[in-house]
Design an enzyme around this catalytic site. Structure first.
Site, PDB file in Angstrom:
ATOM      1  N   HIS A  65     -60.126  29.904  29.723  1.00 49.91           N
ATOM      2  CA  HIS A  65     -60.157  31.328  29.385  1.00 49.91           C
ATOM      3  C   HIS A  65     -59.108  31.620  28.324  1.00 49.91           C
ATOM      4  CE1 HIS A  65     -60.222  35.809  30.847  1.00 49.91           C
ATOM      5  NE2 HIS A  65     -60.343  35.684  29.542  1.00 49.91           N
ATOM      6  N   GLU A 119     -58.667  35.696  21.633  1.00 49.97           N
ATOM      7  CA  GLU A 119     -57.577  34.985  22.283  1.00 49.97           C
ATOM      8  C   GLU A 119     -56.413  34.747  21.331  1.00 49.97           C
ATOM      9  OE1 GLU A 119     -57.267  34.225  25.602  1.00 49.97           O
ATOM     10  OE2 GLU A 119     -59.023  35.530  25.695  1.00 49.97           O
ATOM     11  N   HIS A 123     -53.168  36.908  22.170  1.00 49.38           N
ATOM     12  CA  HIS A 123     -52.215  36.033  22.850  1.00 49.38           C
ATOM     13  C   HIS A 123     -51.543  35.012  21.924  1.00 49.38           C
ATOM     14  CE1 HIS A 123     -53.648  37.674  26.653  1.00 49.38           C
ATOM     15  NE2 HIS A 123     -54.887  37.370  26.307  1.00 49.38           N
TER      16      HIS A 123
END
Length: 230
Positions: A65, A119, A123
């Site tokens: 993930h 992502e 992040h």
């Protein structure tokens, strides 16, 4: 007046320098959450729709993930560099592995680029002082090789067959297989069954080694959870 203006200018420059250093220090993080997701649970819930990637149904395996920078107090940074955009050219040599190990099962069906872009922007940009874009995604792939959750659980007799297993037995198996305790997140299917959904492991700031979690996420799981088929 000129001397006063010079002093004011110097003070402003010092303040700006201090603020820039402060911003850099705030961008530092303490560890990564490396999160793997079971697609059978994602696709067996009322919370969201499930669409297979354009490359076809993923393998019945945990998929990455994300790899999320975190602070020891449980908070986290996000969207740290608005100037750093995702570039597929940066990770072109990783494409085959990403499609296999880091697939998107969200809707609409996609080639994964939107998922990986999200992502990285949310992040990955918060770990740029440690990992550039290529290194960030490559680190995630290497971590999945180190923590083959499906094999670890199967070795302990825990298989994705719609049966129920104690939450503690799942945690113990992963702790023994990886060497560190995991955080477990569950969801509920349409019948209200608690299902094994995501596994959190903690990683050092280099993105290479698993560590004991400074803080485990709170997962709402029953004492026994279903390991859904996929």
């Amino acid at each position: 007046m000129r001397n006063n203006s010079s002093i004011v200018l110097i003070i402003k420059l010092l303040i700006l320098q201090y603020l820039s250093v402060l911003c850099v220090s705030e961008d530092n993080f303490d560890f990564f959450y490396f999160v793997q997701q079971w697609p059978g649970a994602y696709c067996d819930t009322k919370q969201h729709s499930c669409c297979y990637p354009k490359t076809g149904k993923p393998a019945a395996d945990f998929g990455i993930h994300g790899m999320w920078p975190n602070y020891n107090d449980g908070s986290w940074p996000s969207n740290c560099d608005p100037d750093s955009v995702f570039s597929i050219h940066e990770i072109s040599d990783l494409m085959g592995r990403l499609q296999k190990e880091w697939p998107s099962v969200s809707c609409p069906s996609s080639n994964g680029n939107r998922f990986w872009s999200h992502e990285w922007v949310k992040h990955g940009t918060c770990s740029e002082q440690e990992l550039d874009q290529h290194d960030y995604f490559e680190a995630g792939l290497k971590l999945k090789e180190k923590a083959n959750l499906l094999n670890i659980l199967k070795t302990a007799g825990i298989e994705p067959n719609d049966k129920f297993y104690s939450l503690e037995s799942i945690k113990e198996a992963i702790t023994e297989g990886v060497g560190h305790a995991p955080g477990i997140e569950c969801n509920k299917d349409s019948d209200g069954n608690s299902q094994l959904y995501q596994v959190y492991l903690c990683v050092d700031t280099s993105g290479s080694d698993f560590i004991e979690c400074p803080k485990l996420p709170r997962g709402r799981c029953a004492t026994t959870v279903q390991f859904a088929k996929f």
